[in-house]
Write a protein that holds these residues in place. Structure first.
Motif, PDB file in Angstrom:
ATOM      1  N   UNK A 198       0.954  -1.512  -0.171  1.00 19.09           N
ATOM      2  CA  UNK A 198       0.114   0.266   0.354  1.00 19.09           C
ATOM      3  C   UNK A 198       1.163   1.708  -0.056  1.00 19.09           C
ATOM      4  N   UNK A 199       2.045   1.594   0.238  1.00 22.18           N
ATOM      5  CA  UNK A 199       2.712   2.109   0.748  1.00 22.18           C
ATOM      6  C   UNK A 199       3.462   2.619  -0.330  1.00 22.18           C
ATOM      7  N   UNK A 200       3.945   1.747  -1.838  1.00 25.92           N
ATOM      8  CA  UNK A 200       3.618   1.933  -3.344  1.00 25.92           C
ATOM      9  C   UNK A 200       3.059   2.912  -3.056  1.00 25.92           C
ATOM     10  N   UNK A 201       1.773   2.494  -3.486  1.00 23.16           N
ATOM     11  CA  UNK A 201       1.093   3.492  -4.302  1.00 23.16           C
ATOM     12  C   UNK A 201       0.210   4.760  -3.516  1.00 23.16           C
ATOM     13  N   UNK A 202       0.225   4.830  -1.831  1.00 26.36           N
ATOM     14  CA  UNK A 202       0.630   5.951  -1.743  1.00 26.36           C
ATOM     15  C   UNK A 202       1.070   6.921  -1.812  1.00 26.36           C
ATOM     16  N   UNK A 203       2.953   6.174  -1.895  1.00 24.67           N
ATOM     17  CA  UNK A 203       3.364   7.480  -2.994  1.00 24.67           C
ATOM     18  C   UNK A 203       3.730   7.753  -4.615  1.00 24.67           C
ATOM     19  N   UNK A 204       3.468   6.585  -5.078  1.00 24.70           N
ATOM     20  CA  UNK A 204       2.290   7.132  -5.797  1.00 24.70           C
ATOM     21  C   UNK A 204       1.364   8.422  -6.811  1.00 24.70           C
ATOM     22  N   UNK A 205       0.349   7.799  -5.656  1.00 22.34           N
ATOM     23  CA  UNK A 205      -0.764   8.711  -5.616  1.00 22.34           C
ATOM     24  C   UNK A 205      -0.240  10.203  -5.219  1.00 22.34           C
ATOM     25  N   UNK A 206       0.440  10.666  -4.312  1.00 19.05           N
ATOM     26  CA  UNK A 206       1.592  11.944  -4.283  1.00 19.05           C
ATOM     27  C   UNK A 206       3.175  12.295  -5.306  1.00 19.05           C
ATOM     28  N   UNK A 237     -10.151  -1.091  -7.768  1.00 16.44           N
ATOM     29  CA  UNK A 237      -8.565  -1.386  -8.118  1.00 16.44           C
ATOM     30  C   UNK A 237      -7.693  -2.301  -7.873  1.00 16.44           C
ATOM     31  N   UNK A 238      -7.141  -3.438  -8.294  1.00 23.02           N
ATOM     32  CA  UNK A 238      -6.142  -4.086  -7.834  1.00 23.02           C
ATOM     33  C   UNK A 238      -4.390  -4.096  -8.644  1.00 23.02           C
ATOM     34  N   UNK A 239      -3.690  -4.186  -7.135  1.00 23.22           N
ATOM     35  CA  UNK A 239      -2.625  -3.865  -7.359  1.00 23.22           C
ATOM     36  C   UNK A 239      -1.346  -4.423  -7.158  1.00 23.22           C
ATOM     37  N   UNK A 240      -0.511  -5.422  -7.427  1.00 22.92           N
ATOM     38  CA  UNK A 240       0.234  -5.800  -7.621  1.00 22.92           C
ATOM     39  C   UNK A 240       1.184  -5.893  -6.114  1.00 22.92           C
ATOM     40  N   UNK A 241       1.463  -7.157  -6.066  1.00 19.70           N
ATOM     41  CA  UNK A 241       2.514  -6.737  -4.553  1.00 19.70           C
ATOM     42  C   UNK A 241       3.447  -7.604  -4.700  1.00 19.70           C
ATOM     43  N   UNK A 242       4.314  -7.844  -5.382  1.00 23.88           N
ATOM     44  CA  UNK A 242       5.477  -8.657  -5.620  1.00 23.88           C
ATOM     45  C   UNK A 242       6.405  -7.806  -6.080  1.00 23.88           C
ATOM     46  N   UNK A 243       6.445  -6.398  -5.670  1.00 19.20           N
ATOM     47  CA  UNK A 243       7.097  -5.128  -6.015  1.00 19.20           C
ATOM     48  C   UNK A 243       7.512  -5.098  -4.295  1.00 19.20           C
ATOM     49  N   UNK A 244       9.542  -4.942  -4.406  1.00 18.46           N
ATOM     50  CA  UNK A 244       9.677  -4.827  -3.144  1.00 18.46           C
ATOM     51  C   UNK A 244      10.521  -3.354  -3.644  1.00 18.46           C
ATOM     52  N   UNK A 245      10.841  -2.720  -4.699  1.00 18.91           N
ATOM     53  CA  UNK A 245      11.116  -2.199  -4.774  1.00 18.91           C
ATOM     54  C   UNK A 245      10.373  -0.311  -5.417  1.00 18.91           C
ATOM     55  N   UNK A 246      10.207   0.706  -4.644  1.00 19.73           N
ATOM     56  CA  UNK A 246       9.398   2.305  -5.951  1.00 19.73           C
ATOM     57  C   UNK A 246       9.409   2.254  -7.168  1.00 19.73           C
ATOM     58  N   UNK A 247      10.431   2.167  -7.568  1.00 20.73           N
ATOM     59  CA  UNK A 247      11.086   2.446  -8.725  1.00 20.73           C
ATOM     60  C   UNK A 247      10.113   1.424  -9.170  1.00 20.73           C
ATOM     61  N   UNK A 248      10.496  -0.503  -8.955  1.00 19.27           N
ATOM     62  CA  UNK A 248       9.942  -0.685 -10.562  1.00 19.27           C
ATOM     63  C   UNK A 248       8.824  -0.811 -10.318  1.00 19.27           C
ATOM     64  N   UNK A 249       7.675  -0.331  -8.599  1.00 19.25           N
ATOM     65  CA  UNK A 249       6.778  -0.727  -8.900  1.00 19.25           C
ATOM     66  C   UNK A 249       6.057   0.536  -9.687  1.00 19.25           C
ATOM     67  N   UNK A 250       6.784   1.871  -9.775  1.00 20.80           N
ATOM     68  CA  UNK A 250       6.115   2.900 -10.269  1.00 20.80           C
ATOM     69  C   UNK A 250       6.234   2.514 -11.831  1.00 20.80           C
ATOM     70  N   UNK A 251       6.714   1.469 -12.903  1.00 23.32           N
ATOM     71  CA  UNK A 251       7.538   1.609 -14.050  1.00 23.32           C
ATOM     72  C   UNK A 251       5.773   1.142 -14.536  1.00 23.32           C
TER      73      UNK A 251
END
Length: 76
Positions: A1-9, A62-76
């Motif tokens: 959830x943290x990556x998604x909130x970072x992306x929203x910001x 909204x269904x988000x992947x949970x496999x990412x451990x790095x924010x940079x990979x998540x936002x790509x």
């Protein structure tokens, strides 16, 4: 959830590839917040190895992947 909130910001600050309106359109099918939701919007995290988010616009889910451990990979 943290990556998604970072992306929203980042999207709100203009630092992401998309805008908040784009995220809203992907999740709901509309770029505007509806006056009344038939169902409350929800976020689900996928347990699989899916790389990309999916959405159900009818139920505003909204269904988000949970496999990412790095924010940079998540936002790509």
């Amino acid at each position: 959830m943290s990556f998604f909130l970072d992306y929203i910001k980042d999207a709100g600050d203009g630092e992401a590839e998309c805008r908040l309106e784009d995220i809203m359109a992907f999740a709901s099918g509309s770029t505007h917040i509806p006056v009344v939701f038939n169902e409350l919007p929800s976020i689900t995290f996928l347990d699989s190895h899916d790389k990309y988010p999916t959405a159900n616009t009818c139920s505003v889910q909204l269904r988000l992947p949970s496999m990412y451990t790095e924010y940079e990979n998540f936002k790509e």
